[in-house]
Design a protein around this motif. Structure first.
Motif, PDB file in Angstrom:
ATOM      1  N   GLY A  20       0.821  -1.212   0.000  1.00 19.68           N
ATOM      2  CA  GLY A  20       0.000   0.000   0.000  1.00 19.68           C
ATOM      3  C   GLY A  20       0.854   1.260   0.000  1.00 19.68           C
ATOM      4  N   VAL A  21       1.888   1.277   0.836  1.00 17.80           N
ATOM      5  CA  VAL A  21       2.800   2.421   0.886  1.00 17.80           C
ATOM      6  C   VAL A  21       3.508   2.577  -0.462  1.00 17.80           C
ATOM      7  N   VAL A  24       1.106   4.167  -2.898  1.00 17.58           N
ATOM      8  CA  VAL A  24       0.946   5.591  -2.600  1.00 17.58           C
ATOM      9  C   VAL A  24       2.166   6.368  -3.093  1.00 17.58           C
ATOM     10  N   LEU A  25       3.357   5.830  -2.878  1.00 17.97           N
ATOM     11  CA  LEU A  25       4.578   6.500  -3.351  1.00 17.97           C
ATOM     12  C   LEU A  25       4.627   6.562  -4.876  1.00 17.97           C
ATOM     13  N   VAL A  27       1.994   6.730  -6.898  1.00 18.80           N
ATOM     14  CA  VAL A  27       1.031   7.760  -7.295  1.00 18.80           C
ATOM     15  C   VAL A  27       1.605   9.148  -7.001  1.00 18.80           C
ATOM     16  N   ALA A  28       2.238   9.316  -5.849  1.00 13.85           N
ATOM     17  CA  ALA A  28       2.845  10.607  -5.501  1.00 13.85           C
ATOM     18  C   ALA A  28       3.967  10.953  -6.481  1.00 13.85           C
TER      19      ALA A  28
END
Length: 164
Positions: A20-21, A24-25, A27-28
């Motif tokens: 998940g992290v 998110v990274l 996408v960021a």
């Protein structure tokens, strides 16, 4: 079509959190690169190194996101009449069942290991739900009855650890 038995990976909550992290990274990273790319298009469109930089950054963020998603969707063990296939997303490893020497269930550690030699130096640990251990062992030994099966109790494992 060839008969295949599928056993999905069992991911720990920590692994799911890390996936998940990672997403998110990704996408960021993609969003930040897109924001910088829009500014780049307004200012220095003729810079070749800038174009190369953005192509690489977009590729890396999309590739890593695709790799993580594929690991979540397609991480499994496939047992066919001739092979054990370990699939971790895009990554696939195939082992001929003829090469497998034995399967060992560590009841104390609650781990299942597949050994490729009698010295137990070449092995892979099978990461599936505990309730599927018996089905996995039964399936692999049905396809190749020469594969040995053994197990150890928690007491035997503790005794072996103390001998070291």
């Amino acid at each position: 079509m060839e008969n295949k038995t599928r056993f999905p990976f069992k991911f720990t909550p920590l692994m799911l959190l890390l996936f998940g992290v990672g997403l998110v990274l990704c996408v960021a990273g993609f969003s930040l690169t897109l924001w910088r790319f829009v500014n780049f298009l307004k200012e220095d469109i003729g810079n070749v190194y800038g174009w190369i930089q953005y192509v690489i950054l977009f590729f890396v963020s999309v590739f890593l996101a695709a790799l993580i998603v594929s690991m979540l969707i397609r991480s499994q063990y496939l047992i066919t009449p001739k092979q054990l296939i370990v699939q971790f997303g895009f990554i696939k490893q195939k082992y001929d069942l003829k090469q497998i020497y034995s399967v060992h269930l560590f009841k104390g550690l609650n781990k299942l290991a597949v050994y490729f030699d009698d010295f137990k130096t070449k092995y892979t640990v099978i990461v599936v739900k505990d309730s599927w251990y018996e089905d996995f062992i039964r399936t692999i030994t049905e396809y190749n009855p020469k594969i040995g099966f053994s197990f150890s109790t928690p007491e035997e494992e503790e005794e072996y650890k103390n001998k070291k």
